[in-house]
Write a protein that holds these residues in place. Structure first.
Motif, mmCIF file in Angstrom:
data_model
loop_
_atom_site.group_PDB
_atom_site.id
_atom_site.type_symbol
_atom_site.label_atom_id
_atom_site.label_comp_id
_atom_site.label_asym_id
_atom_site.label_seq_id
_atom_site.Cartn_x
_atom_site.Cartn_y
_atom_site.Cartn_z
ATOM 1 N N THR A 124 0.860 -1.187 0.000
ATOM 2 C CA THR A 124 0.000 0.000 0.000
ATOM 3 C C THR A 124 0.892 1.231 0.000
ATOM 4 O OG1 THR A 124 -0.237 0.280 2.398
ATOM 5 C CG2 THR A 124 -1.814 -1.183 1.304
ATOM 6 N N ILE A 125 0.393 2.261 -0.671
ATOM 7 C CA ILE A 125 1.179 3.491 -0.857
ATOM 8 C C ILE A 125 0.229 4.678 -0.691
ATOM 9 C CG2 ILE A 125 2.749 4.739 -2.403
ATOM 10 C CD1 ILE A 125 3.231 2.148 -3.933
ATOM 11 N N THR A 126 0.727 5.727 -0.035
ATOM 12 C CA THR A 126 -0.083 6.939 0.082
ATOM 13 C C THR A 126 0.003 7.719 -1.229
ATOM 14 O OG1 THR A 126 1.816 8.016 1.120
ATOM 15 C CG2 THR A 126 0.123 7.166 2.588
ATOM 16 N N GLU A 127 -1.019 8.541 -1.469
ATOM 17 C CA GLU A 127 -1.129 9.272 -2.743
ATOM 18 C C GLU A 127 0.103 10.136 -3.021
ATOM 19 O OE1 GLU A 127 -3.425 9.039 -4.974
ATOM 20 O OE2 GLU A 127 -5.297 8.383 -4.021
ATOM 21 N N ASP A 128 0.763 10.618 -1.956
ATOM 22 C CA ASP A 128 1.854 11.583 -2.145
ATOM 23 C C ASP A 128 3.232 10.920 -2.284
ATOM 24 O OD1 ASP A 128 2.179 10.631 0.387
ATOM 25 O OD2 ASP A 128 2.224 12.576 1.390
ATOM 26 N N ASN A 129 3.309 9.590 -2.207
ATOM 27 C CA ASN A 129 4.622 8.940 -2.172
ATOM 28 C C ASN A 129 5.072 8.505 -3.573
ATOM 29 O OD1 ASN A 129 6.971 7.594 -1.557
ATOM 30 N ND2 ASN A 129 6.155 6.642 0.282
ATOM 31 N N THR A 130 5.545 9.476 -4.338
ATOM 32 C CA THR A 130 5.960 9.218 -5.721
ATOM 33 C C THR A 130 7.071 8.178 -5.791
ATOM 34 O OG1 THR A 130 5.475 11.529 -6.175
ATOM 35 C CG2 THR A 130 6.744 10.360 -7.833
ATOM 36 N N ALA A 131 8.039 8.276 -4.888
ATOM 37 C CA ALA A 131 9.185 7.359 -4.939
ATOM 38 C C ALA A 131 8.716 5.910 -4.813
ATOM 39 C CB ALA A 131 10.183 7.701 -3.837
ATOM 40 N N SER A 132 7.820 5.670 -3.872
ATOM 41 C CA SER A 132 7.336 4.308 -3.665
ATOM 42 C C SER A 132 6.478 3.844 -4.851
ATOM 43 C CB SER A 132 6.542 4.252 -2.359
ATOM 44 O OG SER A 132 6.290 2.935 -1.991
ATOM 45 N N GLN A 133 5.656 4.734 -5.373
ATOM 46 C CA GLN A 133 4.848 4.369 -6.549
ATOM 47 C C GLN A 133 5.751 3.961 -7.707
ATOM 48 O OE1 GLN A 133 2.651 8.011 -7.019
ATOM 49 N NE2 GLN A 133 1.543 7.702 -5.111
ATOM 50 N N GLN A 134 6.806 4.746 -7.924
ATOM 51 C CA GLN A 134 7.721 4.446 -9.039
ATOM 52 C C GLN A 134 8.490 3.156 -8.787
ATOM 53 O OE1 GLN A 134 7.609 5.869 -11.959
ATOM 54 N NE2 GLN A 134 5.970 7.075 -11.048
ATOM 55 N N LEU A 135 8.859 2.932 -7.534
ATOM 56 C CA LEU A 135 9.572 1.700 -7.177
ATOM 57 C C LEU A 135 8.757 0.474 -7.593
ATOM 58 C CD1 LEU A 135 11.679 -0.023 -5.580
ATOM 59 C CD2 LEU A 135 10.356 0.508 -3.513
ATOM 60 N N PHE A 136 7.472 0.462 -7.257
ATOM 61 C CA PHE A 136 6.659 -0.724 -7.530
ATOM 62 C C PHE A 136 6.230 -0.803 -8.999
ATOM 63 C CE2 PHE A 136 6.718 -0.798 -2.956
ATOM 64 C CZ PHE A 136 6.842 -2.148 -2.700
ATOM 65 N N ARG A 137 6.041 0.331 -9.647
ATOM 66 C CA ARG A 137 5.722 0.289 -11.087
ATOM 67 C C ARG A 137 6.929 -0.208 -11.883
ATOM 68 N NH1 ARG A 137 0.824 1.681 -12.348
ATOM 69 N NH2 ARG A 137 -0.396 3.017 -10.941
ATOM 70 N N SER A 138 8.097 0.231 -11.465
ATOM 71 C CA SER A 138 9.322 -0.213 -12.123
ATOM 72 C C SER A 138 9.534 -1.718 -11.890
ATOM 73 C CB SER A 138 10.484 0.616 -11.568
ATOM 74 O OG SER A 138 11.698 0.019 -11.829
#
Ligand SMILES: CC(C)(COP(=O)(O)OP(=O)(O)OC[C@H]1O[C@@H](n2cnc3c(N)ncnc32)[C@H](O)[C@@H]1OP(=O)(O)O)[C@@H](O)C(=O)NCCC(=O)NCCS
Length: 180
Positions: A124-138
């Motif tokens: 789970t990721i908060t809306e503002d956590n770009t780094a984590s979103q990119q980590l999991f999309r990558s």
């Protein structure tokens, strides 16, 4: 896990080691979480328990011989083919150098080859956590361009404090033995 981070300037890292933690490493994980200043800091006892009971689904990363990152995960009891990644953090000085990606890849590669292969990864990721979103999309791209589905898991109203809502990222199916 509410946070927005920027990729820091490159920092020389000559030696990276990723390992399954032992109970003795729980304290280091807690220190890395504390240093991040942005993660939900669990009790030190929680990190020790994870190291004792779920070491196969956790990782500790060393950069230049020093603890620099950790990942806490577990197999979902009702669906052991799903790995839930609860927390992942890298010290600021080591960010942007694929350390978090390497911990995730190392872990999933092991679990995909186990007797009960992991086929799905959740976090789970908060809306503002770009780094984590990119980590999991990558991560999903490397693992055969796996699908990424998102849906609210816990809204802010679920939390008793001022915690932001958490969006569930469901990645899979993972059919590769290792990342591309
Ligand atoms: C999220 C975090 C673990 C990423 O660690 P990292 O080692 O820097 O990540 P990586 O270097 O493996 O980067 C993975 C991908 O995310 C991208 N990325 C990393 N940080 C980014 C940022 N701040 N903004 C945009 N993209 C970012 C990288 O470019 C990379 O993409 P690529 O593979 O397509 O090149 C780290 O920023 C951190 O510890 N943040 C604080 C704690 C936290 O929020 N944890 C997540 C919630 S539990």
């Amino acid at each position: 896990m509410p946070v927005t981070t920027e990729i820091p300037r490159a920092h020389p890292i000559n030696d990276v080691r990723i390992q399954r933690p032992s109970t003795a490493d729980g304290g280091e994980m807690w220190r890395i979480a504390w240093r991040s200043t942005s993660l939900d800091l669990n009790s030190s006892y929680a990190y020790l328990l994870y190291c004792r009971d779920f070491p196969d689904t956790c990782r500790l990363a060393y950069a230049n011989g020093e603890p620099a990152g950790f990942l806490l995960g577990y197999r979902r009891p009702e669906n052991p083919e799903t790995l839930f990644v609860w927390q992942v953090a890298v010290d600021e000085s080591a960010r942007g150098r694929q350390l978090a990606s390497r911990m995730l890849d190392d872990l999933v590669q092991d679990l995909a080859a186990s007797d009960v292969p992991v086929r799905h990864v959740e976090t789970t990721i908060t809306e503002d956590n770009t780094a984590s979103q990119q980590l999991f999309r990558s991560f999903a791209r490397r693992w055969g361009d796996a699908d990424v589905e998102t849906a609210e898991l816990f809204s802010a109203a679920h939390f008793p404090d001022d915690h932001a809502g958490e969006v569930l990222y469901s990645i899979g199916p993972i059919d590769l033995p290792s990342p591309n």
